[in-house]
Scaffold this motif. Structure first.
Motif, PDB file in Angstrom:
ATOM      1  N   ALA B 326      17.827  -0.060  30.552  1.00 14.79           N
ATOM      2  CA  ALA B 326      18.561  -1.242  31.000  1.00 14.79           C
ATOM      3  C   ALA B 326      17.586  -2.382  31.298  1.00 14.79           C
ATOM      4  CB  ALA B 326      19.371  -0.907  32.248  1.00 14.79           C
ATOM      5  N   VAL B 327      16.456  -2.026  31.907  1.00 11.28           N
ATOM      6  CA  VAL B 327      15.435  -3.038  32.211  1.00 11.28           C
ATOM      7  C   VAL B 327      14.792  -3.532  30.922  1.00 11.28           C
ATOM      8  CG1 VAL B 327      13.297  -3.506  33.443  1.00 11.28           C
ATOM      9  CG2 VAL B 327      14.992  -1.982  34.444  1.00 11.28           C
ATOM     10  N   SER B 328      14.542  -2.601  29.999  1.00 12.58           N
ATOM     11  CA  SER B 328      13.964  -3.001  28.711  1.00 12.58           C
ATOM     12  C   SER B 328      14.866  -4.013  28.023  1.00 12.58           C
ATOM     13  CB  SER B 328      13.776  -1.781  27.808  1.00 12.58           C
ATOM     14  OG  SER B 328      12.964  -0.824  28.427  1.00 12.58           O
ATOM     15  N   ALA B 329      16.176  -3.790  28.116  1.00  5.92           N
ATOM     16  CA  ALA B 329      17.123  -4.717  27.489  1.00  5.92           C
ATOM     17  C   ALA B 329      16.966  -6.112  28.087  1.00  5.92           C
ATOM     18  CB  ALA B 329      18.546  -4.220  27.673  1.00  5.92           C
ATOM     19  N   ARG B 330      16.877  -6.181  29.407  1.00  7.96           N
ATOM     20  CA  ARG B 330      16.696  -7.481  30.073  1.00  7.96           C
ATOM     21  C   ARG B 330      15.399  -8.143  29.623  1.00  7.96           C
ATOM     22  NH1 ARG B 330      19.553  -8.930  34.822  1.00  7.96           N
ATOM     23  NH2 ARG B 330      20.874  -7.289  35.676  1.00  7.96           N
ATOM     24  N   MET B 331      14.338  -7.314  29.518  1.00 11.68           N
ATOM     25  CA  MET B 331      13.029  -7.866  29.145  1.00 11.68           C
ATOM     26  C   MET B 331      13.054  -8.407  27.724  1.00 11.68           C
ATOM     27  SD  MET B 331      11.187  -7.563  31.791  1.00 11.68           S
ATOM     28  CE  MET B 331       9.523  -7.852  31.232  1.00 11.68           C
ATOM     29  N   LEU B 332      13.720  -7.678  26.827  1.00 11.65           N
ATOM     30  CA  LEU B 332      13.784  -8.153  25.436  1.00 11.65           C
ATOM     31  C   LEU B 332      14.591  -9.440  25.346  1.00 11.65           C
ATOM     32  CD1 LEU B 332      14.220  -4.758  23.544  1.00 11.65           C
ATOM     33  CD2 LEU B 332      12.220  -6.241  23.551  1.00 11.65           C
ATOM     34  N   TYR B 333      15.654  -9.530  26.157  1.00 15.24           N
ATOM     35  CA  TYR B 333      16.438 -10.767  26.182  1.00 15.24           C
ATOM     36  C   TYR B 333      15.559 -11.930  26.629  1.00 15.24           C
ATOM     37  CZ  TYR B 333      19.828 -14.307  27.528  1.00 15.24           C
ATOM     38  OH  TYR B 333      20.514 -15.490  27.650  1.00 15.24           O
ATOM     39  N   LYS B 334      14.780 -11.689  27.689  1.00 11.79           N
ATOM     40  CA  LYS B 334      13.890 -12.728  28.203  1.00 11.79           C
ATOM     41  C   LYS B 334      12.867 -13.138  27.145  1.00 11.79           C
ATOM     42  CE  LYS B 334      11.199 -12.960  32.083  1.00 11.79           C
ATOM     43  NZ  LYS B 334      10.489 -12.350  33.172  1.00 11.79           N
ATOM     44  N   LEU B 335      12.346 -12.128  26.433  1.00 14.75           N
ATOM     45  CA  LEU B 335      11.375 -12.392  25.389  1.00 14.75           C
ATOM     46  C   LEU B 335      11.968 -13.286  24.318  1.00 14.75           C
ATOM     47  CD1 LEU B 335       8.567 -11.668  24.162  1.00 14.75           C
ATOM     48  CD2 LEU B 335       9.683  -9.755  23.038  1.00 14.75           C
ATOM     49  N   ALA B 336      13.255 -13.006  24.009  1.00 12.48           N
ATOM     50  CA  ALA B 336      13.925 -13.782  22.977  1.00 12.48           C
ATOM     51  C   ALA B 336      14.140 -15.234  23.390  1.00 12.48           C
ATOM     52  CB  ALA B 336      15.256 -13.131  22.636  1.00 12.48           C
ATOM     53  N   GLN B 337      14.132 -15.486  24.707  1.00  5.97           N
ATOM     54  CA  GLN B 337      14.328 -16.865  25.164  1.00  5.97           C
ATOM     55  C   GLN B 337      13.054 -17.698  25.060  1.00  5.97           C
ATOM     56  OE1 GLN B 337      17.604 -17.442  25.787  1.00  5.97           O
ATOM     57  NE2 GLN B 337      17.587 -15.276  25.282  1.00  5.97           N
ATOM     58  N   GLN B 338      11.924 -17.004  24.851  1.00 11.46           N
ATOM     59  CA  GLN B 338      10.657 -17.739  24.732  1.00 11.46           C
ATOM     60  C   GLN B 338      10.689 -18.674  23.537  1.00 11.46           C
ATOM     61  OE1 GLN B 338       7.584 -14.337  26.225  1.00 11.46           O
ATOM     62  NE2 GLN B 338       7.023 -15.444  24.405  1.00 11.46           N
ATOM     63  N   GLU B 339       9.990 -19.793  23.660  1.00 10.11           N
ATOM     64  CA  GLU B 339       9.958 -20.740  22.549  1.00 10.11           C
ATOM     65  C   GLU B 339       9.275 -20.138  21.339  1.00 10.11           C
ATOM     66  OE1 GLU B 339       9.622 -25.289  24.092  1.00 10.11           O
ATOM     67  OE2 GLU B 339       8.919 -24.665  22.109  1.00 10.11           O
ATOM     68  N   LYS B 340       8.112 -19.522  21.594  1.00 12.48           N
ATOM     69  CA  LYS B 340       7.376 -18.929  20.488  1.00 12.48           C
ATOM     70  C   LYS B 340       7.273 -17.422  20.757  1.00 12.48           C
ATOM     71  CE  LYS B 340       3.073 -19.876  17.939  1.00 12.48           C
ATOM     72  NZ  LYS B 340       2.670 -18.539  17.659  1.00 12.48           N
ATOM     73  N   PHE B 341       7.530 -16.651  19.723  1.00 12.85           N
ATOM     74  CA  PHE B 341       7.494 -15.197  19.897  1.00 12.85           C
ATOM     75  C   PHE B 341       6.055 -14.709  20.018  1.00 12.85           C
ATOM     76  CE2 PHE B 341       8.660 -10.839  19.592  1.00 12.85           C
ATOM     77  CZ  PHE B 341       7.699 -10.223  18.794  1.00 12.85           C
ATOM     78  N   THR B 342       5.812 -13.828  20.998  1.00 13.25           N
ATOM     79  CA  THR B 342       4.512 -13.166  21.081  1.00 13.25           C
ATOM     80  C   THR B 342       4.766 -11.672  21.034  1.00 13.25           C
ATOM     81  OG1 THR B 342       4.735 -13.345  23.474  1.00 13.25           O
ATOM     82  CG2 THR B 342       3.263 -14.904  22.415  1.00 13.25           C
ATOM     83  N   PRO B 343       3.912 -10.931  20.336  1.00 17.18           N
ATOM     84  CA  PRO B 343       4.101  -9.478  20.339  1.00 17.18           C
ATOM     85  C   PRO B 343       3.858  -8.921  21.742  1.00 17.18           C
ATOM     86  CG  PRO B 343       2.138 -10.084  19.081  1.00 17.18           C
ATOM     87  CD  PRO B 343       2.739 -11.350  19.558  1.00 17.18           C
ATOM     88  N   VAL B 344       4.634  -7.923  22.120  1.00 18.48           N
ATOM     89  CA  VAL B 344       4.478  -7.346  23.460  1.00 18.48           C
ATOM     90  C   VAL B 344       4.514  -5.823  23.416  1.00 18.48           C
ATOM     91  CG1 VAL B 344       5.548  -9.270  24.690  1.00 18.48           C
ATOM     92  CG2 VAL B 344       6.969  -7.383  23.875  1.00 18.48           C
ATOM     93  N   LYS B 345       3.923  -5.230  24.441  1.00 16.23           N
ATOM     94  CA  LYS B 345       4.077  -3.805  24.676  1.00 16.23           C
ATOM     95  C   LYS B 345       4.457  -3.674  26.151  1.00 16.23           C
ATOM     96  CE  LYS B 345       0.482  -2.082  21.501  1.00 16.23           C
ATOM     97  NZ  LYS B 345      -0.635  -3.036  21.438  1.00 16.23           N
ATOM     98  N   TYR B 346       5.593  -3.070  26.419  1.00 15.11           N
ATOM     99  CA  TYR B 346       6.055  -2.908  27.803  1.00 15.11           C
ATOM    100  C   TYR B 346       6.187  -1.448  28.148  1.00 15.11           C
ATOM    101  CZ  TYR B 346       7.865  -7.761  27.601  1.00 15.11           C
ATOM    102  OH  TYR B 346       8.024  -9.122  27.484  1.00 15.11           O
ATOM    103  N   PHE B 347       6.044  -1.122  29.453  1.00 20.36           N
ATOM    104  CA  PHE B 347       6.342   0.241  29.886  1.00 20.36           C
ATOM    105  C   PHE B 347       6.930   0.210  31.283  1.00 20.36           C
ATOM    106  CE2 PHE B 347       3.602   1.855  33.287  1.00 20.36           C
ATOM    107  CZ  PHE B 347       2.656   0.855  33.403  1.00 20.36           C
TER     108      PHE B 347
END
Lengths: 564, 426
Positions: B326-347
């Motif tokens: 559920a948290v990962s989903a929120r984080m990916l949504y936030k990532l998608a709101q960024q102006e420029k995409f950056t690759p990420v690794k989350y845990f």
């Protein structure tokens, strides 16, 4: 995961060879199944009841196989065998085609508007020229039961009825009528009943009583008639006795009534494809993949997919592949599902393992970083870490601490299975005290701590769900003497670690306070930079006794988020 | 008896002395000798004593009485005058009863039942030999070997003789034998160090067989230690930690945004904890919500969707999160709101909740480990590679992957690892 029980020898006969248990286990592993248990009917009864009841039961070896939850085409022996044979290139991926009857018109099922009030949708099909043996018949009944339990959500979403077509004549009507107006002889009964009478009759039936609630309180009940007014079934409860299937049945009329049309179609397709030799609904879908999923050639990919019952051929345009999705594969809803099947056919363990190319620098979540540093030093100070449940009873955070539950700001669970999980904890103290109560045989003093989250309701803007976590540090000292000075010393040491000086104002100080948790005159509130961050003191004897403890105890609990 | 006497006694002996012999030669009780042995043993290697046990025949109390006064039957004989003795009179004497029977069987006396006043006892022989007494005296004087086994067991039956086990010591000179005893110190003291007189002292040897003192130290929880280890591995691999400090989540982020259909069994009352207070979340990013609704209902982005009626009321229900995804989903949504995409690794490694009945292998609360990698051109091989590296850091190199099913991942797999030491799969 749903489990399918199949007789091992029947399975091997259909597969054309026999396997050792290990070999079959390996085959399941590659395909995505799990051989969960090897047993027999006798063993099962022995386990559930006792040995004497199992005495007459069958010794025949049964395989219990777990299948993925979205693969309704693998819920019976016929489907499993077909899937595995195609996977092992022993059988060609079947194509299912709708066939018209040799003479006359196809059958009709007319749905009237009354059904909308209770169970709007229905789909139907005919399986012609079928030959049943005892095993095929058992498998047919078993598959209906499995579908009812899984995708049909215990008949509430879809209900299946199967009938001997030769005992009846279409066109068939699916309608809904008030219960008193429905009257028929249900399966395995000798006289006729009205629907109202049936509701009472089946209230004590161990199997059917679970389904009564689906239609019981509705003004009209669903019912299917043939052209002569004979009742085929009253879904989802029971079929009529008139049209029941036997081993001699040659043509089967299958109806599925439902509250979800998509699921009804899936159920019907599954039944029909599993038991057809040559008849089915057409449901061919064409999907294009734009390029090969990995470094294999397009041709190889087409071959791999065909092994998964997804008939594929090259379109000849670039490296496009046309994939035909059979009706048995309702789990395929996106190109990625197709890619997965290609990967399974290739063998997951044959894929080369690589590393993602992008370089990333890790950051710790500051609150967790602080918690990790603090834990180590508190343990170094001689306290032992515990891990307790985040859920507890209302009394644990209310009455036992001398507080009113409504004033604690606790989040309440609506469906707890036991009283131990009624609320989310608002303080770590009860968990620590319960830990001591479970460890009374350990040598004194007991010095325990925990740094973890509690949950508090919060209506402020920005807290979308209406509650938030709060990271707390809690320690207790349990001994023949309360040891307030020890807990106080721990608090001083913690402040030292957090870099806070013992100064009123910019640092920290403590002052006397009143709290039902603590003994009067032996309770202090901790202030940092003028704001309260927690309390420490000697526990009130009432609290000690309510948690079934007998020795004096001092405790400390503080919020560590302000120190970030 | 002082230990010195023992040492002196030992000095004279060639090999060694037996403690019993020593006790008789020094005229002291055996226990005293044993005491001296024990105290000498604690003073180092002055003597060495080997335990021995031997069996001895000893007189019982009754046996001692007989050896002094004579056997019952002999005393009976002695007290009968020429004119005879009334049996009734004889029976009044303490040794009368037994002695009478025995004397009769030895034919030392006879009874005249015909006399007036009662039965009269007369001597029937002139003299007797009190064999019993003689035998007992033999044993007393240490000549018990002269008695046959049969005789000994007969006396044992009459409870005049008993067999005892005597523990004695065979004492020999030790490696540091001397006829003087020096006292031993237990520990060094500051005074000894300062004055230097530790040089003159003998120190008692340590017992290295015993355990040391258990220390009063604090401990970390085993599960938390494992969490620390896993956290470390993720950080080493460049994964950033997600903020998971929210146990309560809306169904929207926990289920719907992860493409879990609303009728899915996992969303049932008996699998998920629902909240009665706070019951609902009302605030969602609306445009995203609409896209989620559309994909469930009709499909989109290449998918056919589930084709059912999606209800926003279901999504609003608050629950205790069933997975940290559920948290990962929120984080990916936030990532998608960024102006420029950056690759990420989350845990993340944190607590999740399932409404299960508790048993030996199931809890209602447990910890879950989650990792997400987002980038262009990622492949299944990359996923397997990352998992392989993760497990290698735990010392597990043998991994196998098996196809599985998950509503929100495709392809999905289960990982099996094989541990060399225990030869078990998990």
């Amino acid at each position: 995961m749903p489990t399918v029980g199949v007789k091992r020898d029947l399975l091997f006969k259909a597969l054309g060879r026999s396997y050792t248990d290990e070999e079959f286990d390996e085959l399941c592993f590659q395909f995505g199944l799990e051989l969960d248990e090897i047993t027999s009917e006798k063993e099962l009864i022995s386990k559930e009841q006792n040995d004497s009841k199992a005495a007459g039961a069958s010794d025949v070896i049964l395989y219990k196989i777990d299948v993925p939850a979205n693969r309704y085409d693998l819920l019976c022996l016929e489907g499993l065998v077909r899937g595995l044979q195609v996977f092992k290139n022993k059988l060609e991926a079947p194509r299912y085609v709708r066939v018209s009857p040799v003479s006359g018109q196809p059958q009709k099922l007319i749905i009237t508007k009354e059904t909308a009030a209770v169970r709007p949708y229905a789909v139907a099909a005919v399986l012609r020229d079928i030959t049943f043996t005892q095993e095929r018949y058992d498998s047919f009944i078993e598959l209906q039961e499995k579908l009812h339990q899984n995708i049909c959500r215990k008949r509430s979403i879809v209900a299946i009825g199967t009938h001997d077509l030769d005992t009846t004549s279409g066109p068939f009507t699916y309608t809904a009528k008030p219960p008193s107006e429905i009257c028929f002889q249900p399966l395995n009964q000798t006289k006729e009943f009205t629907a109202t009478e049936l509701m009472s009759l089946y209230r004590t039936d161990s199997h059917l009583k679970h389904y009564l609630h689906i239609i019981e309180d509705k003004p009209v009940y669903p019912v299917i008639y043939d052209s002569n007014g004979i009742v085929l079934s009253m879904p989802p409860i029971i079929n009529g006795d008139h049209t029941k299937i036997s081993l001699k049945t040659k043509n089967v009329f299958i109806e599925c009534t439902a509250t979800d049309l998509t699921k009804a179609k899936v159920v019907l397709d599954t039944l029909v494809t599993m038991f057809s030799q040559y008849s089915s609904q057409p449901n061919l879908k064409h999907v294009f993949i734009s390029s090969s999923p990995h470094s294999e050639s397009t041709e190889t990919v087409a071959q791999l997919l065909t092994r998964m019952c997804l008939l594929s051929k090259l379109t000849g345009v670039g490296d496009q592949i046309e994939v035909e999705i059979p009706p048995t594969r309702s789990d395929i809803i996106h190109a990625c599902d197709i890619v997965e099947d290609a990967a399974i056919a290739y063998g997951f363990n044959n894929i080369t393992r690589t590393t993602p190319r992008s370089y990333t620098v890790a950051t710790q979540f500051p609150l967790n970083k602080l918690t990790e540093l603090l834990r180590q030093d508190v343990a170094a100070a001689g306290f032992t870490e515990v891990l307790t449940f985040a859920l507890c009873s209302k009394e644990d955070v209310g009455d036992k601490l001398g507080k009113k539950i409504s004033e604690t700001g606790a989040a309440h669970i609506s469906n707890p299975k036991t009283a131990e999980f009624q609320v989310a904890r608002t303080t770590l103290l009860p968990g620590l005290l319960k830990t001591i109560a479970a460890n009374k045989k350990m040598p004194l003093p007991l010095k325990l701590f925990e740094i973890s989250d509690v949950v508090l309701k919060d209506k402020s803007k920005g807290v979308y769900v209406g509650a938030r976590n709060s990271r707390r540090f809690c320690a207790v000292y349990y001994n023949k003497s309360p040891g307030f000075e020890v807990i106080h010393g721990l608090m001083d040491r913690t402040m030292q670690l957090l870099g806070v000086k013992p100064l009123r104002g910019e640092g920290y100080h403590i002052q006397a306070a009143e709290d039902s948790i603590f003994f009067p005159g032996r309770c202090a509130e901790i202030f940092v930079d003028g704001k309260s961050v927690g309390r420490l003191g000697v526990l009130h004897p009432n609290v000690v006794t309510r948690f079934e403890l007998t020795m004096p105890c001092s405790a400390l609990e503080m919020d560590i988020e302000p120190f970030l | 008896m002082s230990p010195i006497a023992l040492l002196l006694g030992l000095e004279k002996a060639e090999d060694g002395v037996d403690s019993l012999e020593l006790s008789s030669s020094l005229g002291v009780e055996h226990q005293v000798v044993v005491g001296a042995v024990k105290s000498l043993q604690s003073v180092g290697e002055v003597i060495s004593a080997e335990q021995r046990s031997s069996k001895h025949w000893q007189l019982t109390e009754e046996g001692v009485e007989i050896s002094e006064l004579g056997s019952h039957e002999a005393r009976v004989f002695e007290c009968i005058p020429v004119e005879g003795l009334l049996q009734s009179e004889l029976m009044k004497l303490p040794f009368g009863k037994i002695g009478f029977t025995k004397a009769m069987s030895n034919k030392w006396i006879r009874v005249d039942k015909t006399s007036e006043g009662g039965p009269l006892i007369f001597r029937s022989v002139q003299t007797i030999v009190d064999q019993v007494r003689e035998k007992l005296l033999n044993v007393l004087n240490g000549k018990d070997a002269e008695l046959e086994e049969k005789e000994k067991s007969e006396l044992k039956k009459r409870r005049l003789l008993s067999e005892v086990t005597v523990k004695s010591y065979w004492i020999t000179k030790g490696s540091s034998f001397s006829t003087t005893i020096t006292k031993q110190e237990t520990e060094l003291t500051p005074e000894m160090i300062v004055s230097g007189n530790w040089k003159d002292n003998k120190f008692k040897p340590y017992n290295f067989e015993a355990m040391g003192v258990p220390l009063d130290c604090g401990h970390l929880h085993p599960l938390m230690k494992v969490r620390t280890q896993f956290r470390q591995i993720f950080l080493e691999m460049g994964f950033t930690e997600m903020p998971t400090n929210n146990f309560i989540e809306s169904s929207f982020w926990n289920f719907d945004s992860l493409f879990q259909p609303q009728q899915h069994p996992a969303r049932d009352q008996h699998d998920t904890f629902f909240l009665s207070d706070p019951a609902l979340t009302l605030d969602f990013p609306q445009d995203y919500l609409q896209r989620v609704k559309k994909v469930h209902t009709e499909g989109g982005f290449g998918s056919q969707g589930y084709k059912y009626e999606w209800k926003v009321e279901e999504a609003q229900k608050n629950i205790l999160r069933t997975h940290t995804t559920a948290v990962s989903a929120r984080m990916l949504y936030k990532l998608a709101q960024q102006e420029k995409f950056t690759p990420v690794k989350y845990f993340s490694i944190d607590r999740v909740f399932r409404n299960e009945t508790l048993d030996a292998t199931h809890l209602a609360e447990f910890h879950q480990i989650e990792g997400v990698v987002a980038d262009y051109d990622l492949t299944l091989g990359d996923l397997m590679g990352v998992l392989h590296q993760f497990f290698t850091k735990l010392g597990i190199t043998k991994l196998r992957f098996k196809p599985a099913y998950n509503p929100y991942t495709e392809p999905s797999m289960e990982v099996f690892s094989y541990h060399e030491g225990t030869q078990s799969q998990c």
